[in-house]
Design an enzyme around this catalytic site. Structure first.
Site, PDB file in Angstrom:
ATOM      1  N   SER A  95     -25.072 -12.231  -4.485  1.00  0.00           N
ATOM      2  CA  SER A  95     -24.051 -12.625  -3.526  1.00  0.00           C
ATOM      3  C   SER A  95     -24.637 -12.876  -2.134  1.00  0.00           C
ATOM      4  O   SER A  95     -25.583 -13.656  -1.991  1.00  0.00           O
ATOM      5  CB  SER A  95     -22.948 -11.553  -3.507  1.00  0.00           C
ATOM      6  OG  SER A  95     -21.794 -12.006  -2.837  1.00  0.00           O
ATOM      7  N   ASP A 217     -15.775 -17.972 -11.048  1.00  0.00           N
ATOM      8  CA  ASP A 217     -16.112 -17.001 -10.015  1.00  0.00           C
ATOM      9  C   ASP A 217     -15.243 -17.308  -8.800  1.00  0.00           C
ATOM     10  O   ASP A 217     -15.410 -18.345  -8.154  1.00  0.00           O
ATOM     11  CB  ASP A 217     -17.605 -17.115  -9.665  1.00  0.00           C
ATOM     12  CG  ASP A 217     -18.070 -16.103  -8.619  1.00  0.00           C
ATOM     13  OD1 ASP A 217     -17.216 -15.475  -7.975  1.00  0.00           O
ATOM     14  OD2 ASP A 217     -19.296 -15.960  -8.452  1.00  0.00           O
ATOM     15  N   HIS A 245     -17.805 -12.349 -10.425  1.00  0.00           N
ATOM     16  CA  HIS A 245     -18.807 -12.501  -9.379  1.00  0.00           C
ATOM     17  C   HIS A 245     -20.008 -11.572  -9.562  1.00  0.00           C
ATOM     18  O   HIS A 245     -20.937 -11.620  -8.757  1.00  0.00           O
ATOM     19  CB  HIS A 245     -18.147 -12.230  -8.022  1.00  0.00           C
ATOM     20  CG  HIS A 245     -18.989 -12.568  -6.835  1.00  0.00           C
ATOM     21  ND1 HIS A 245     -19.527 -13.837  -6.630  1.00  0.00           N
ATOM     22  CD2 HIS A 245     -19.408 -11.801  -5.780  1.00  0.00           C
ATOM     23  CE1 HIS A 245     -20.227 -13.837  -5.508  1.00  0.00           C
ATOM     24  NE2 HIS A 245     -20.177 -12.621  -4.975  1.00  0.00           N
TER      25      HIS A 245
END
Length: 267
Positions: A95, A217, A245
């Site tokens: 991320s 996602d 995610h």
């Protein structure tokens, strides 16, 4: 300052192998990589750490001035690499950490020799010709909710971020991780994360790069994966057979296979 203690640095795996650094995302800690470490430990020296404010990091080292910019987190990465004297390490990042890795590689190119970006996003807010997945109003609302009731926000948002509603234990784990993060420090990291724009920095990446995206996602839609891949010269884009995610938690086999395949190609 003891950098290893500040960032709760853990070193495991093969001490003779190439170094792989695993970096967690917002609201998480190094424990989120526990399903990936066994896939790497035989062949690689595996380095894990917690960003200041997360996990078992030294909370007294937190500085609002430093961490209102992703550069502050990138400096942490560089200092961890320096403390361990890592050279040419592979930075595997989830991320927002993927963008932190881009910045760290620019700061200390001798320390980071390749990037693996797991569900990256250089900008969460939609822009002209760019779909980040959120309007500016969405992000303002998200941050307002987070800042007014962090624990409530965590309980509501973590299962959405994780996806995989048929496996509620995954959402519960992420909720617990969010709730274990110091709320004040989480608010700073969240604002830094969701208001960041590192799209221009992608063009500076000159190391081998693997971009991993999921089929669905809500945080980093596939348009974002395509954008990152197109912006980084010579990068490889892999769409995992996974949703949500956090594929390193929800689909570790597919994620680990993609990572180890990429690493094997570097040796």
């Amino acid at each position: 300052m003891d950098i290893r203690r500040r960032n709760n640095v853990t070193v495991t795996g093969n001490p003779q192998g190439p170094a792989v650094v695993l970096a967690h995302g917002f609201g998480c800690d190094q424990n989120m990589w526990r399903l990936t470490v066994p896939a790497l430990a035989e062949d690689y020296q595996v380095v894990l750490f917690d960003y200041v404010g997360s996990g078992r990091s030294d909370l007294s080292s937190f500085s609002v001035g430093r961490y209102t910019s992703l550069d502050g987190y990138a400096q942490d990465v560089v200092e961890v690499c320096e403390a361990l004297d890592l050279r040419g390490a592979v930075f595997v990042a989830h991320s927002v950490s993927a963008m932190i890795g881009v910045l760290a590689a620019g700061m200390a190119p001798e320390r980071i020799g390749a990037l693996v970006m797991v569900a990256p996003s250089p900008r969460y807010i939609n822009d002209n010709g760019y779909r980040g997945g959120f309007s500016a109003e969405d992000i303002d609302e998200l941050l307002d909710s987070l800042e007014s009731n962090y624990l409530g926000w965590s309980a509501a948002m973590a299962p959405v971020i994780m996806g995989n509603a048929e496996r509620p234990e995954l959402g519960e784990e992420l909720t617990n991780s969010f709730c274990a993060t110091d709320p004040e420090m989480a608010r700073v990291f969240a604002r830094t994360t969701f208001l960041s724009d590192t799209r221009d920095d992608l063009k500076t990446v000159s190391v081998p790069t693997l971009v991993l995206e999921c089929t669905q996602d809500v945080i980093a839609p596939r348009e974002v994966g395509a954008f990152v891949h197109q912006a980084i010269p010579g990068s490889t884009l892999v769409t995992l057979d996974a949703t949500g995610h956090c594929p390193h938690m929800s689909a570790p086999e597919a994620t680990n296979e993609a990572i180890t395949g990429f690493l094997a190609g570097l040796r």
